[in-house]
Design an enzyme around this catalytic site. Sequence first.
Site, mmCIF file in Angstrom:
data_model
loop_
_atom_site.group_PDB
_atom_site.id
_atom_site.type_symbol
_atom_site.label_atom_id
_atom_site.label_comp_id
_atom_site.label_asym_id
_atom_site.label_seq_id
_atom_site.Cartn_x
_atom_site.Cartn_y
_atom_site.Cartn_z
ATOM 1 N N GLU A 150 0.813 -1.227 0.000
ATOM 2 C CA GLU A 150 0.000 0.000 0.000
ATOM 3 C C GLU A 150 0.842 1.271 0.000
ATOM 4 O O GLU A 150 0.772 2.075 0.947
ATOM 5 C CB GLU A 150 -0.964 -0.003 1.179
ATOM 6 C CG GLU A 150 -2.016 -1.089 1.080
ATOM 7 C CD GLU A 150 -2.957 -1.118 2.283
ATOM 8 O OE1 GLU A 150 -2.646 -0.499 3.309
ATOM 9 O OE2 GLU A 150 -3.998 -1.791 2.180
ATOM 10 N N GLU A 309 -6.787 -7.717 -0.506
ATOM 11 C CA GLU A 309 -7.156 -7.667 0.913
ATOM 12 C C GLU A 309 -8.571 -7.141 1.063
ATOM 13 O O GLU A 309 -8.948 -6.172 0.401
ATOM 14 C CB GLU A 309 -6.277 -6.675 1.696
ATOM 15 C CG GLU A 309 -4.871 -7.091 1.964
ATOM 16 C CD GLU A 309 -4.146 -6.023 2.795
ATOM 17 O OE1 GLU A 309 -4.795 -5.308 3.587
ATOM 18 O OE2 GLU A 309 -2.932 -5.888 2.616
HETATM 19 C C1 GAL Z 1 -4.369 -2.814 5.169
HETATM 20 C C2 GAL Z 1 -2.943 -3.291 5.314
HETATM 21 C C3 GAL Z 1 -2.848 -4.554 6.142
HETATM 22 C C4 GAL Z 1 -3.679 -4.429 7.384
HETATM 23 C C5 GAL Z 1 -5.089 -4.127 6.967
HETATM 24 C C6 GAL Z 1 -6.097 -4.145 8.071
HETATM 25 O O1 GAL Z 1 -4.451 -1.496 4.840
HETATM 26 O O2 GAL Z 1 -2.341 -3.510 4.075
HETATM 27 O O3 GAL Z 1 -1.505 -4.807 6.460
HETATM 28 O O4 GAL Z 1 -3.151 -3.427 8.179
HETATM 29 O O5 GAL Z 1 -5.116 -2.888 6.329
HETATM 30 O O6 GAL Z 1 -6.055 -3.074 8.903
#
Ligand code: GAL
Length: 674
Positions: A150, A309
């Site tokens: 990210e 994700e």
């Molecule tokens: C995303 C990140 C993950 C984790 C997730 C949940 O933005 O890439 O590593 O932090 O959020 O909070």
Amino acid sequence: MPNAATARLAYGGDYNPEQWPEEVWHEDVALMREAGVTLVSLGIFSWARLEPREGEFDFAWLDRVIELLHAAGIGVDLATPTVVPPAWFYRAHPEALPVSREGVRWEFGSRGAICHSSPAYQRAAARITRALGERYGRHPAVEMWHVHNEYGVPVLECYCDTSAADFRRWLRDTYGTLDALNAAWGTAFWGQAYGEWSEIQPPRAAPTTTNPAQRLDFARFASDSALANFRRERDILHELSPGVPVTTNFMVSPTQCDTIDYWAWGREVDIVTNDHYLVAEDDRNHINLSMAADLTRSVGGGKPWLLLEHSTSAVNWQPRGIAKRPGEMARNSLAHVARGSEGAMFFQWRASRAGAEKFHSAMVPHAGTDSRIWREAVDLGAHLGALAGVRGTRTAADVAMVWDWQSWWAQKLEWRPSEDLDTRERAEAFYAALFDRHFTVDFAHPEADLTAHPLAVVPALYLTTARAGENLRRYVEAGGTLVVSYFSGIVDEHDAVHPGPHPGALRDVLGLTVEEFQPLRAGRTVTLDGAAGPLTGDVWAETLRPAGAETVWSYADGPAAGGPAITRHRLGDGTAWYVSCRLGADGLDAVLAAAGADAGLAPRDGLPRDLELVRRDGEGGRYLFAINHADADASFDLPAGTADGAAELLAGAPLTGGRLTVPAGAVRVVRLGG
Ligand code: GAL
């Protein structure tokens, strides 16, 4: 494309085995098989474990994890851990910690504390990337590379002296001469002319508002400097791991990241991947999800992409960690798939016991496998298995929405005509209005060809280049229907007002000029009269002067009373609408109904409001996703001529008389026949 060999949709999540003793890894892999996991993202935060001291590597544990996964037929999306340089790195190179606009140097102890201009960081990131590429570049389990994590959040811009020097280099490359820079930045205003390159600084905190062109260029520079770091890692991996796609997980939702120009980044990755988290408090948060998914597909040029994700249930960084309702995880996952994702991945596989994210949901929750979340995770794996045929098909869209990160950055700067102007809010409002009309949206850069879509909407495009203005004019002349909302077409790429009356870049296509902006006082509304019935606006109004456009609604009251409010301009073979105030959902619906009729888009009336219908078509077949977000069952007719030979793939639901019922909260996917 991951899983190319096995033709599966990807299913899995971030896997962080270094947080667990080795015996848990064996249980993990057994459970992954039970859930139908096909791919895990590995090593995202593992730099300190992989390189415990500078130049000293420990790959033994990762070798064992990868072998375990490989033996179980689970693919690996292997990360470069360059979002988390270890503590030893920062002690040796404290100058690589980023500095805020106010001059605060952020400390080690969270994550993503990176000055992207730091040569020490760039060298260290290249070294660990090369080491990983050399060791695993040809490993058969590695199906994709996940560079960094990210980019853009939690911090992108760094205002340190190294960044300042890098910014000056970027400016020289961009402008060539100081005269060109002084002209572009309008430095005659407030006596800001530069006589030497060395006089230029990043737009650090200053007594009052800073030159907006300088700020806009710094935002562009920051996105570009992170992109240069992505490219360096990507090129190393291309060299050492030929044929394996390289990605970095985007966060395209404007709700979640506002610093990266994803139009530029989308061209640089082998496959676009995205992370999306629901705005938990929002009752209709599935609309924001759909918008993110459509935007993700669009930055990849319409090609299939991958959701890397999302969450099985609560997230830990919103004000309230609201749990997903039964079935919501599947609706979310399959909505992403409907809109082009080649699978559904989560953060994370197993809920952590320690650290900042221990209250974030996971595929294996703290409650273990005797839990709703686990059972739903197993069911979702089976559903994705049944949908393997959708791989490679493309989402069919009805409408184009023009969106530009750079215009958004410019509009958000200080001292605009009203603090109520909000690019993101307008984009979301237009998107919701189109969603409610059951139209699927492709996003487009303002200079991109829009002619594949009969209707294009421009919710807010404060910064409109002359080229973009011409592009929109040509689109209408060639037969397109355009809807433009207020405070668009105002400035050029340097945040300078286009010559002549507003909206300089869009006067011709809209057939009008704006004589005066009429921002409304807080909480005030205006009434609009028109043949199709009265509408209400707020936030903004304008004194308009038609020059070819006809008035469709006029202001009945307020500062522009008696004048045009919403206009329609016939130009060439097309039509351009202009909306000069902020409309709510009803007003937008009325305008989109009229513009949709101009565009020849058949209305999809009679469908339940929260029944999401999306098509993916291609050589693998034609698929209709029906996602029922409501608490009541929803029925609809299959599209004409598609019922013969059609089959429902998730529940084997009957298609009686070409009609399908989707139970409350459920998802159905029909392979269309005919
Ligand atoms: C995303 C990140 C993950 C984790 C997730 C949940 O933005 O890439 O590593 O932090 O959020 O909070």
